[in-house]
Scaffold this motif. Structure first.
Motif, PDB file in Angstrom:
ATOM      1  N   MET A   1      -3.983 -99.947  62.663  1.00  0.00           N
ATOM      2  CA  MET A   1      -3.337 -98.842  62.000  1.00  0.00           C
ATOM      3  C   MET A   1      -2.498 -99.386  60.851  1.00  0.00           C
ATOM      4  O   MET A   1      -1.781-100.365  61.011  1.00  0.00           O
ATOM      5  N   LYS A   2      -2.584 -98.739  59.716  1.00  0.00           N
ATOM      6  CA  LYS A   2      -1.781 -99.130  58.559  1.00  0.00           C
ATOM      7  C   LYS A   2      -0.744 -98.056  58.277  1.00  0.00           C
ATOM      8  O   LYS A   2      -1.012 -96.867  58.427  1.00  0.00           O
ATOM      9  N   MET A   3       0.443 -98.534  57.845  1.00  0.00           N
ATOM     10  CA  MET A   3       1.532 -97.633  57.525  1.00  0.00           C
ATOM     11  C   MET A   3       2.136 -98.063  56.199  1.00  0.00           C
ATOM     12  O   MET A   3       2.359 -99.253  55.971  1.00  0.00           O
ATOM     13  N   LEU A   4       2.395 -97.110  55.324  1.00  0.00           N
ATOM     14  CA  LEU A   4       3.047 -97.356  54.042  1.00  0.00           C
ATOM     15  C   LEU A   4       4.477 -96.859  54.138  1.00  0.00           C
ATOM     16  O   LEU A   4       4.698 -95.695  54.482  1.00  0.00           O
ATOM     17  N   VAL A   5       5.449 -97.741  53.884  1.00  0.00           N
ATOM     18  CA  VAL A   5       6.868 -97.386  53.904  1.00  0.00           C
ATOM     19  C   VAL A   5       7.418 -97.690  52.525  1.00  0.00           C
ATOM     20  O   VAL A   5       7.327 -98.824  52.046  1.00  0.00           O
ATOM     21  N   TRP A   6       8.005 -96.664  51.878  1.00  0.00           N
ATOM     22  CA  TRP A   6       8.411 -96.835  50.483  1.00  0.00           C
ATOM     23  C   TRP A   6       9.686 -96.055  50.196  1.00  0.00           C
ATOM     24  O   TRP A   6       9.729 -94.850  50.398  1.00  0.00           O
ATOM     25  N   ASN A   7      10.720 -96.746  49.723  1.00  0.00           N
ATOM     26  CA  ASN A   7      11.884 -96.075  49.165  1.00  0.00           C
ATOM     27  C   ASN A   7      11.511 -95.773  47.716  1.00  0.00           C
ATOM     28  O   ASN A   7      11.663 -96.607  46.835  1.00  0.00           O
ATOM     29  N   CYS A   8      10.980 -94.588  47.498  1.00  0.00           N
ATOM     30  CA  CYS A   8      10.383 -94.248  46.204  1.00  0.00           C
ATOM     31  C   CYS A   8      11.410 -93.882  45.139  1.00  0.00           C
ATOM     32  O   CYS A   8      11.070 -93.794  43.971  1.00  0.00           O
ATOM     33  N   GLN A   9      12.662 -93.647  45.529  1.00  0.00           N
ATOM     34  CA  GLN A   9      13.743 -93.295  44.604  1.00  0.00           C
ATOM     35  C   GLN A   9      13.344 -92.150  43.683  1.00  0.00           C
ATOM     36  O   GLN A   9      13.583 -92.175  42.484  1.00  0.00           O
ATOM     37  N   GLY A  10      12.707 -91.146  44.277  1.00  0.00           N
ATOM     38  CA  GLY A  10      12.322 -89.947  43.537  1.00  0.00           C
ATOM     39  C   GLY A  10      10.829 -89.700  43.602  1.00  0.00           C
ATOM     40  O   GLY A  10      10.056 -90.553  43.185  1.00  0.00           O
ATOM     41  N   ALA A  11      10.450 -88.535  44.152  1.00  0.00           N
ATOM     42  CA  ALA A  11       9.027 -88.230  44.327  1.00  0.00           C
ATOM     43  C   ALA A  11       8.549 -87.106  43.421  1.00  0.00           C
ATOM     44  O   ALA A  11       7.432 -86.643  43.578  1.00  0.00           O
ATOM     45  N   GLY A  12       9.361 -86.690  42.506  1.00  0.00           N
ATOM     46  CA  GLY A  12       8.999 -85.517  41.728  1.00  0.00           C
ATOM     47  C   GLY A  12       8.441 -85.789  40.349  1.00  0.00           C
ATOM     48  O   GLY A  12       8.392 -84.892  39.518  1.00  0.00           O
ATOM     49  N   LYS A  17       3.499 -90.004  41.610  1.00  0.00           N
ATOM     50  CA  LYS A  17       2.201 -89.504  42.060  1.00  0.00           C
ATOM     51  C   LYS A  17       1.082 -90.491  41.766  1.00  0.00           C
ATOM     52  O   LYS A  17       0.236 -90.755  42.618  1.00  0.00           O
ATOM     53  N   CYS A  18       1.081 -91.043  40.588  1.00  0.00           N
ATOM     54  CA  CYS A  18       0.041 -92.016  40.206  1.00  0.00           C
ATOM     55  C   CYS A  18       0.137 -93.277  41.061  1.00  0.00           C
ATOM     56  O   CYS A  18      -0.868 -93.781  41.573  1.00  0.00           O
ATOM     57  N   THR A  19       1.362 -93.781  41.239  1.00  0.00           N
ATOM     58  CA  THR A  19       1.569 -94.998  42.035  1.00  0.00           C
ATOM     59  C   THR A  19       1.173 -94.767  43.489  1.00  0.00           C
ATOM     60  O   THR A  19       0.493 -95.601  44.096  1.00  0.00           O
ATOM     61  N   LEU A  20       1.579 -93.641  44.064  1.00  0.00           N
ATOM     62  CA  LEU A  20       1.230 -93.348  45.449  1.00  0.00           C
ATOM     63  C   LEU A  20      -0.285 -93.221  45.608  1.00  0.00           C
ATOM     64  O   LEU A  20      -0.859 -93.745  46.564  1.00  0.00           O
ATOM     65  N   HIS A  21      -0.917 -92.558  44.682  1.00  0.00           N
ATOM     66  CA  HIS A  21      -2.373 -92.395  44.745  1.00  0.00           C
ATOM     67  C   HIS A  21      -3.055 -93.764  44.759  1.00  0.00           C
ATOM     68  O   HIS A  21      -3.974 -94.012  45.554  1.00  0.00           O
ATOM     69  N   LYS A  22      -2.597 -94.694  43.907  1.00  0.00           N
ATOM     70  CA  LYS A  22      -3.167 -96.052  43.867  1.00  0.00           C
ATOM     71  C   LYS A  22      -2.915 -96.794  45.172  1.00  0.00           C
ATOM     72  O   LYS A  22      -3.798 -97.484  45.691  1.00  0.00           O
ATOM     73  N   LEU A  23      -1.686 -96.668  45.721  1.00  0.00           N
ATOM     74  CA  LEU A  23      -1.362 -97.337  46.980  1.00  0.00           C
ATOM     75  C   LEU A  23      -2.221 -96.816  48.123  1.00  0.00           C
ATOM     76  O   LEU A  23      -2.711 -97.589  48.947  1.00  0.00           O
ATOM     77  N   LEU A  24      -2.409 -95.507  48.175  1.00  0.00           N
ATOM     78  CA  LEU A  24      -3.222 -94.921  49.235  1.00  0.00           C
ATOM     79  C   LEU A  24      -4.678 -95.355  49.121  1.00  0.00           C
ATOM     80  O   LEU A  24      -5.329 -95.653  50.120  1.00  0.00           O
ATOM     81  N   LYS A  25      -5.161 -95.408  47.901  1.00  0.00           N
ATOM     82  CA  LYS A  25      -6.552 -95.811  47.686  1.00  0.00           C
ATOM     83  C   LYS A  25      -6.776 -97.272  48.078  1.00  0.00           C
ATOM     84  O   LYS A  25      -7.782 -97.615  48.701  1.00  0.00           O
ATOM     85  N   SER A  26      -5.824 -98.134  47.759  1.00  0.00           N
ATOM     86  CA  SER A  26      -6.016 -99.561  48.048  1.00  0.00           C
ATOM     87  C   SER A  26      -5.692 -99.938  49.491  1.00  0.00           C
ATOM     88  O   SER A  26      -6.247-100.898  50.016  1.00  0.00           O
ATOM     89  N   HIS A  27      -4.809 -99.191  50.176  1.00  0.00           N
ATOM     90  CA  HIS A  27      -4.390 -99.573  51.526  1.00  0.00           C
ATOM     91  C   HIS A  27      -4.870 -98.633  52.627  1.00  0.00           C
ATOM     92  O   HIS A  27      -4.870 -99.017  53.789  1.00  0.00           O
ATOM     93  N   ASN A  28      -5.191 -97.396  52.301  1.00  0.00           N
ATOM     94  CA  ASN A  28      -5.716 -96.424  53.255  1.00  0.00           C
ATOM     95  C   ASN A  28      -4.867 -96.316  54.533  1.00  0.00           C
ATOM     96  O   ASN A  28      -5.364 -96.512  55.648  1.00  0.00           O
ATOM     97  N   PRO A  29      -3.566 -96.002  54.410  1.00  0.00           N
ATOM     98  CA  PRO A  29      -2.711 -95.929  55.599  1.00  0.00           C
ATOM     99  C   PRO A  29      -2.962 -94.674  56.423  1.00  0.00           C
ATOM    100  O   PRO A  29      -3.424 -93.657  55.918  1.00  0.00           O
ATOM    101  N   SER A  30      -2.624 -94.765  57.703  1.00  0.00           N
ATOM    102  CA  SER A  30      -2.664 -93.601  58.593  1.00  0.00           C
ATOM    103  C   SER A  30      -1.364 -92.816  58.508  1.00  0.00           C
ATOM    104  O   SER A  30      -1.336 -91.614  58.734  1.00  0.00           O
ATOM    105  N   ILE A  31      -0.268 -93.531  58.215  1.00  0.00           N
ATOM    106  CA  ILE A  31       1.074 -92.943  58.170  1.00  0.00           C
ATOM    107  C   ILE A  31       1.733 -93.352  56.856  1.00  0.00           C
ATOM    108  O   ILE A  31       1.611 -94.504  56.426  1.00  0.00           O
ATOM    109  N   ILE A  32       2.463 -92.402  56.248  1.00  0.00           N
ATOM    110  CA  ILE A  32       3.270 -92.681  55.056  1.00  0.00           C
ATOM    111  C   ILE A  32       4.708 -92.303  55.375  1.00  0.00           C
ATOM    112  O   ILE A  32       4.967 -91.215  55.908  1.00  0.00           O
TER     113      ILE A  32
END
Length: 188
Positions: A1-12, A17-32
């Motif tokens: 199981m993969k999990m992405l944990v990120w203090n994004c300092q603002g999600a709006g 959005k672009c960075t998260l999309h790239k992270l999800l594509k490269s790591h394919n986590p089950s939990i964010i």
């Protein structure tokens, strides 16, 4: 199981959005786990649905500070929220072929009194823990002077000792990290 944990300092914003999309594509986590989101999750619902993360537990930001979002792909993992408050979300994680475990997602207030409240909560959780436990997030503290670079030499060693003692009381250990050396910067 993969999990992405990120203090994004603002999600709006679009950079998030672009960075998260790239992270999800490269790591394919089950939990964010996202901390310090600074926006309401309702403004982001369609974005996460399009990424396949349709289940969530969250504590929205208060104004432009704080916020913890725990999102998961329900086809990969089952998450049951146990408790949620502005500094922590405790959840039971179930995944095929693995024993159940507890996830605590933390975004600790920089206010010392509020930090004490969080640690009381974590110590109570530790006292009653029977499953494996993972606490992740931003504790807004550090266990040694090596974890902080400052031009102000007046930092209290008592604060680092107190943080280390709290980790020990909860039977938590630092799993470490890899790059960058400092995980937060104020742009200086």
């Amino acid at each position: 199981m993969k999990m992405l944990v990120w203090n994004c300092q603002g999600a709006g914003n679009s950079v998030f959005k672009c960075t998260l999309h790239k992270l999800l594509k490269s790591h394919n986590p089950s939990i964010i786990v996202l901390m310090e989101t600074k926006v309401q999750l309702s403004s982001m619902g369609l974005f996460f649905n399009n990424l396949g993360f349709i289940a969530c537990t969250y504590v929205d930001s208060v104004g432009k500070c704080g916020g913890i979002w725990l999102l998961w792909n329900p086809f990969k993992v089952t998450v049951m929220a146990l408790e949620a408050n502005p500094q922590v979300i405790h959840a039971k994680i179930k995944c095929d072929h693995f024993p159940d475990w507890i996830l605590s997602t933390v975004y600790t207030s920089p206010n010392p009194r509020n930090r004490d409240i969080l640690w009381d909560n974590l110590e109570s959780m530790a006292d009653n823990m029977s499953e494996p436990w993972l606490a992740v997030g931003d504790f807004n503290d550090f266990a040694s002077q090596n974890e902080k670079r400052s031009f102000v030499p007046s930092h209290s060693h008592a604060r680092t000792r107190k943080f280390a003692a709290r980790l020990n009381r909860c039977n938590l250990m630092d799993l470490g990290y890899s790059r960058p050396n400092l995980t937060w910067t104020n742009g200086r």
